[in-house]
Design a protein around this motif. Structure first.
Motif, PDB file in Angstrom:
ATOM      1  N   SER A  14      12.888  -1.316  -2.637  1.00 30.47           N
ATOM      2  CA  SER A  14      11.527  -1.631  -3.094  1.00 30.47           C
ATOM      3  C   SER A  14      11.511  -2.931  -3.892  1.00 30.47           C
ATOM      4  O   SER A  14      10.628  -3.780  -3.703  1.00 30.47           O
ATOM      5  N   PHE A  18       9.407  -6.188  -2.506  1.00 33.02           N
ATOM      6  CA  PHE A  18       8.292  -6.747  -3.285  1.00 33.02           C
ATOM      7  C   PHE A  18       8.650  -8.098  -3.888  1.00 33.02           C
ATOM      8  O   PHE A  18       7.796  -8.979  -3.978  1.00 33.02           O
ATOM      9  N   ARG A  68      -5.205 -10.440  -3.230  1.00 29.69           N
ATOM     10  CA  ARG A  68      -3.974 -10.088  -2.518  1.00 29.69           C
ATOM     11  C   ARG A  68      -2.828  -9.887  -3.512  1.00 29.69           C
ATOM     12  O   ARG A  68      -2.047  -8.944  -3.388  1.00 29.69           O
ATOM     13  N   ALA A  71      -3.336  -6.643  -5.324  1.00 27.83           N
ATOM     14  CA  ALA A  71      -3.015  -5.527  -4.428  1.00 27.83           C
ATOM     15  C   ALA A  71      -1.499  -5.340  -4.287  1.00 27.83           C
ATOM     16  O   ALA A  71      -1.010  -4.202  -4.264  1.00 27.83           O
ATOM     17  N   LEU A  72      -0.752  -6.438  -4.207  1.00 28.87           N
ATOM     18  CA  LEU A  72       0.705  -6.341  -4.124  1.00 28.87           C
ATOM     19  C   LEU A  72       1.285  -5.685  -5.373  1.00 28.87           C
ATOM     20  O   LEU A  72       2.118  -4.772  -5.276  1.00 28.87           O
ATOM     21  N   MET A  74      -0.270  -3.755  -7.526  1.00 30.29           N
ATOM     22  CA  MET A  74      -0.717  -2.361  -7.588  1.00 30.29           C
ATOM     23  C   MET A  74       0.058  -1.483  -6.606  1.00 30.29           C
ATOM     24  O   MET A  74       0.399  -0.338  -6.929  1.00 30.29           O
ATOM     25  N   ALA A  75       0.345  -2.000  -5.426  1.00 29.73           N
ATOM     26  CA  ALA A  75       1.106  -1.226  -4.444  1.00 29.73           C
ATOM     27  C   ALA A  75       2.495  -0.897  -4.985  1.00 29.73           C
ATOM     28  O   ALA A  75       2.960   0.247  -4.879  1.00 29.73           O
ATOM     29  N   GLN A  76       3.150  -1.872  -5.595  1.00 27.70           N
ATOM     30  CA  GLN A  76       4.474  -1.593  -6.147  1.00 27.70           C
ATOM     31  C   GLN A  76       4.387  -0.613  -7.319  1.00 27.70           C
ATOM     32  O   GLN A  76       5.219   0.277  -7.451  1.00 27.70           O
ATOM     33  N   LEU A  78       2.157   1.749  -7.733  1.00 32.21           N
ATOM     34  CA  LEU A  78       1.895   3.082  -7.184  1.00 32.21           C
ATOM     35  C   LEU A  78       3.146   3.688  -6.557  1.00 32.21           C
ATOM     36  O   LEU A  78       3.413   4.880  -6.719  1.00 32.21           O
ATOM     37  N   ILE A  79       3.913   2.878  -5.854  1.00 35.25           N
ATOM     38  CA  ILE A  79       5.166   3.371  -5.277  1.00 35.25           C
ATOM     39  C   ILE A  79       6.094   3.845  -6.388  1.00 35.25           C
ATOM     40  O   ILE A  79       6.718   4.905  -6.294  1.00 35.25           O
TER      41      ILE A  79
END
Length: 100
Positions: A14, A18, A68, A71-72, A74-76, A78-79
């Motif tokens: 991860s 990222f 963007r 969002a990147l 936030m995605a990391q 959340l993971i």
């Protein structure tokens, strides 16, 4: 021990994914350091941010400037949160099974 290794590998992958994405989309970020310009961004800054986000520290030297980039990040995040929840669940199930 196998689950620990799998978790470590998941976290490392991860971070690498990222960190690479932050570097690819580096024009969407600015540096959060005094006297540094946007074009001073280095690949190490991207991986440093990825490590701190994945570790849950919350400190970042990159500021997202576009949707963007937000969002990147936030995605990391959340993971990382879901991986920690899963690990806590598995750990608690392991402790409960040892009690019986």
């Amino acid at each position: 021990m196998r689950q620990v290794f799998q978790t470590f590998l998941f976290q490392l992958v991860s971070i690498l994914i990222f960190g690479t994405l932050y570097w690819i989309y580096n024009e969407d970020f600015s540096l959060n350091i005094k006297n540094k310009k946007k074009n001073d961004l280095k690949i190490l800054d991207c991986f440093f941010t990825s490590v701190t986000v994945q570790a849950g520290v919350g400190y970042s030297i990159l500021n997202p400037e576009t949707n963007r980039a937000v969002a990147l990040l936030m995605a990391q995040q959340l993971i990382m949160v879901f991986a920690n929840i899963l690990m806590l669940y598995l750990f608690s199930m392991h402790l409960l099974s040892k009690r019986k």
